[in-house]
Design a protein around this motif. Structure first.
Motif: not given
Lengths: 490, 443
Positions: B65-66, B93, B96-99
């Motif tokens: 989520s972003a 993006e 590139q984020l952790p879950e």
């Protein structure tokens, strides 16, 4: 971060100039201040993502001076037509209010100035990738969890790039480009009903810089380890004793002390009464400037927007006043206040370049920027070594002061008793209370340059309508005699 | 305002088909058109108009989520490119984020639309209407008025719109010696007579402030807190108090109550009550809160504010709170103390109209510090004797809402939110006054 130009033009100065040139208003002065703010904030708790936020906000405030009264209108429609409409609204505002104006201002309150300013960033914010940022935050959370008693480990960062442009009918053209970076982490330890939180310097790491302040290698990881260990250490520490003693404050608590009991009371708009309905007035009177023994002779305080990497440095304030270093207090005596050209004109006392707005949608008001206590001549060991008894406190966790900035009570995260010239046992829930003049006049020892550190915060609230703003505070370790300290417990 | 609603709906209608398979989106909107006139010594200090809007777009996919906030102008041609740029930025993006194990995907089919029109002062009428009545007074404050919007849309199909026209006149009157009284006049329809009456009450109170203030020594005093002061104390529960996440993680002042280590008076009944329509019932997840929900009932912790995210983390039901788990429309129930009996019941002690700059001094134990402010009096034998020099207090809520709580007033008062950090606040707090024994003043 991706940089997006303001719509409709490659150079915002051209857009603002075109808008002003196109106006046909019988005004004494017109100015436009446009802002574009790009920000990224990321946070993790216990190694899991808590937030990933980006923001791109932009807009402009048009100010119009008519019959000695300024009116403003703020819009996010950044076109010539949108700015013209805002100028007309601002003109109507000024014209309607002029019969009830508090002071007849002249265009000199918005001086003509040309210039540019840019933050020096060793590691530009856009070079910190999303994945690397989260790797760092995750590793910090892991490092903070030194024990099963750590019930929460948090880490976050905020990165902002802000451009401001100022253009006026008198020929002002200013562009300032800022880069702000705020890393933060904390550990909360719990043992039954006892809960203690330790942060990296009271969340005071706020810099005008790139992300170099997160890329500090061994120094960072040692700090992470220490914060985790101290949170656990506080669980079994005794309460800070109730006593009157010598209080030694670290620079991360001096930040708050300076901010609340020197910065705010010296704001000229508080002394003029503008702020009395919200944040309050001040115990300082206009006649005190040049006269009042604010603190002991060892107290020297500067307004210094020129310190590289300090959070609130700039070349021009939001009205175009040129920012310079000035002594506010010298050898303990009050010299000048924190007041804009407008406040100086109304009150007739010297001020500084500190008319600042939180963003394009708020008018500039008198604000602190960087307010620093200048270093003295005592190494830390010499200060502690000179004391038979006392308490040394670090990192703010609770703050409250009255509306005249007179009676305060502050609490810290971490403290140690001082016994026979040495730091002794750790104590928890340390607090102290005093009145402002009593406190600063009891300043007995000022640390040397080796003890001097710079911190800051993005969250100074003030004004109607409300505004938050960035401030920076540099200070050495300082010792204060005969201060009432006490611990917690309900 | 209708233009904003149309633009928002058109943007959302156009956005949803842009989502790829497996993507979900939520969009929040906050916007306003406001007039602000700040005055000091009953003269205009600053005056202006502000038009601002911001959309918060959250994209979710593959357990990630972003969020990106972008400018909302209300002009579709300007806003659509920004919205598309945000969508693409977020899409780039996400990998590139952790879950995020506690991600809250949009769900449900709630829709709502509430629009409250008002009759507000026009820009040119603000100063001529407000300031002549204050002539000769040292009056300082802020008029803020205009239209405020909160809206929500998501890819599950939920859609909410809340728009209201409101004003707040928040002011203080000062004596030459610096003593002051606070007045607040707020609503949706400006009424000259109601404003005059409001100001008259403050003027009357100001006359009582002209006596030399009494300096009190630190100590414990029986104290009556007027509703505005009670509202300030209650607001602390939004900051590490009634939120479930705070309780679970050891940071809440109500931890001792939740654990049964400490108790509150059975006179305390706190609830969330959205029935007045002052604030939207929907939250950042598009959930509609129940019209009323008890939080503290007879001194017992009945419910906490549980967001959907906290609910997912701890496997408990949501109580439809915002992510920050703060009070949105709180009501503290009344007691038995009649307005006419307040001074007699106080007998000898302090009458505190307002408080200032509250902070936790020991949050895990519920201890709060702060200052008295504005019209605060020393009372002897049921008679006001003199205003007081302001005092610092440092006291635990387990005392003043516990064994030391004598009574609450029969009448409750709506204390409007007048804050404007970012955007103008909505709503307020409905509270009675309260009479407390042995309240601790420390400086």
């Amino acid at each position: 971060m991706t940089v997006t130009p303001l719509p409709t033009t490659a150079d915002p100065i051209d857009l603002l100039t075109e808008a002003i040139t196109s106006l046909d208003l019988p005004a004494d002065w017109v100015g436009i201040r446009a802002t574009r703010e790009e920000s990224v904030s990321r946070s993790q708790r216990d190694g899991k993502p808590e937030g990933n936020r980006r923001s791109l906000q932009q807009g402009a405030m048009v100010e119009v001076l008519v019959n000695g009264q300024m009116g403003y209108a703020a819009t996010n429609r950044l076109t010539v037509a949108g700015l013209r409409h805002a100028a007309e609204l601002a003109y109507q505002q000024a014209q309607a209010a002029a019969p009830w104006r508090i002071h007849a201002f002249s265009p000199e309150i918005r001086p003509k100035v040309l210039g540019v300013y840019q933050t020096f960033a060793e590691k530009p914010l856009k070079t910190l990738t999303t994945s690397h940022a989260h790797e760092l935050l995750s590793r910090i959370c892991q490092g903070l969890k030194v024990s099963d008693q750590i019930v929460q480990a948090s880490a976050s960062l905020s990165a902002k790039e802000i451009d401001t442009w100022l253009v006026s009918s008198s020929g002002t053209q200013v562009h300032q480009k800022f880069s702000f970076f705020t890393p933060s982490f904390s550990a909360t330890a719990q043992d039954g009903p006892v809960v203690q939180t330790r942060t990296n310097n009271g969340r005071g790491h706020a810099y005008q810089a790139g992300w170099e302040f997160l890329d500090m290698g061994d120094e960072l990881w040692a700090s992470v380890q220490r914060i985790g260990e101290q949170a656990v250490e506080l669980l079994t520490a005794p309460e800070c004793p109730d006593m009157t003693t010598t209080l030694v404050l670290a620079p991360d608590q001096m930040m708050l002390q300076i901010h609340e009991s020197i910065g705010h009371p010296l704001e000229l708009d508080r002394i003029l009464g503008d702020e009395r309905n919200y944040a309050g007035g001040s115990f300082v009177k206009p006649e005190d400037f040049g006269q009042l023994q604010y603190g002991s002779e060892q107290l020297n305080v500067t307004f210094d927007p020129t310190v590289e990497q300090e959070f609130a440095s700039y070349a021009f304030d939001d009205t175009g006043a040129v920012a310079e270093r000035q002594y506010l207090i010298r050898d303990g005596v009050l010299q000048r206040g924190l007041g804009s050209h407008e406040s100086q004109a109304r009150l007739g006392v010297p001020g500084v370049a500190c008319a600042r707005a939180t963003n394009w949608d708020r008018p500039p008001i008198d604000r602190m920027a960087n307010i620093n206590v200048e270093p003295g001549d005592r190494p830390f060991a010499q200060i502690i070594g000179s004391l038979e008894d006392g308490v040394y406190m670090e990192a703010n966790r609770s703050w409250s002061i009255d509306d005249q900035r007179f009676k305060f009570q502050f609490g810290c995260e971490y403290a140690k008793r001082i016994r026979n010239g040495e730091l002794a046992e750790t104590v928890r829930n340390p607090n102290y209370r005093a009145t402002t003049p009593q406190f600063w006049r009891s300043l007995s020892q000022v640390g040397d340059r080796s003890t001097w550190q710079v911190f800051g915060t993005p969250y100074c609230g003030k004004g109607e309508p409300n505004q938050i703003i960035r401030v920076g505070h540099g200070a050495p370790v300082c010792a204060f005699d005969q201060i009432e300290v006490f611990g917690g417990a309900g | 305002m209708q233009i904003w609603e149309n633009t928002f709906n058109q943007l959302m209608d156009a956005l949803m088909p842009q989502l790829a398979e497996g993507e979900a989106v939520t969009v929040g909107l906050v916007a306003e058109e406001s007039e602000f006139t700040r005055f000091n010594h009953a003269k205009v200090r600053q005056t202006g108009s502000i038009e601002n809007g911001s959309m918060s777009v959250t994209l979710m996919a593959d357990g990630r989520s972003a969020t990106e906030s972008i400018t909302f102008t209300g002009d579709k041609a300007s806003d659509w490119p920004l919205l598309m740029t945000a969508l693409h930025t977020l899409r780039d993006e996400l990998p590139q984020l952790p879950e995020d194990p506690y991600i809250v995907l949009p769900d449900g089919d709630d829709h709502s639309r509430e629009v409250y029109d008002g009759e507000l002062l026009g820009m040119s009428a603000i100063a001529p209407t407000i300031l002549p009545n204050m002539s000769g007074l040292d009056a300082v404050g802020l008029y803020a008025g205009g239209r405020c919007v909160r809206a929500y849309a998501d890819s599950a199909g939920q859609r909410h719109w809340f728009a209201t026209e409101t004003f707040t006149l928040d002011y203080s009157l000062f004596t030459e010696s610096g003593q002051a009284v606070k007045g607040t006049y707020a609503g949706r329809t400006w009424d000259d007579a109601a404003y005059t009456d409001n100001l008259a009450v403050a003027k009357t109170l100001l006359e009582q402030m002209s006596q030399t203030p009494k300096k009190l020594e630190r100590g414990q005093y029986r104290t009556y807190f007027a509703p505005a002061a009670v509202a300030d104390l209650m607001s602390m529960l939004s900051w590490g108090g009634i939120g479930e996440a705070s309780i679970r993680r050891g940071g809440s002042a109500l931890g001792p109550l939740q654990r049964g280590d400490k108790t509150l008076s059975d006179k305390i009944h706190l609830s969330e009550d959205f029935s007045q329509g002052q604030v939207p019932r929907f939250n950042q997840y598009g959930e509609l809160a129940p019209l009323t929900m008890p939080l503290i009932d007879g001194g017992q912790l009945k419910n906490t504010l549980v967001s959907a995210r906290t609910a997912k983390e701890y496997g408990i039901p949501s109580t439809f709170a915002e992510g920050g788990e703060y009070l949105r429309s709180p009501t503290l129930a009344s007691g038995t103390l009649a307005e006419a009996d307040i001074l007699a019941a106080l007998d000898t002690g302090l009458y505190v109209s307002n408080l200032h700059y509250l902070n936790w001094s020991d949050r895990p134990n519920g201890r709060i510090t702060g200052m008295t402010r504005y019209a605060c009096f020393w009372v002897e034998n049921g008679q006001i004797v003199a205003p007081i020099e302001n005092l610092r207090f440092d006291e635990s809520l387990y005392n003043f809402w516990g064994a030391n709580l004598i009574d609450l007033t029969q009448a409750t008062q709506f204390i409007p939110e007048v804050g404007s950090y970012g955007f103008r606040d909505l709503g307020g707090t409905l509270v009675p006054g309260m009479l407390v024994d042995n309240f601790a003043y420390t400086l």
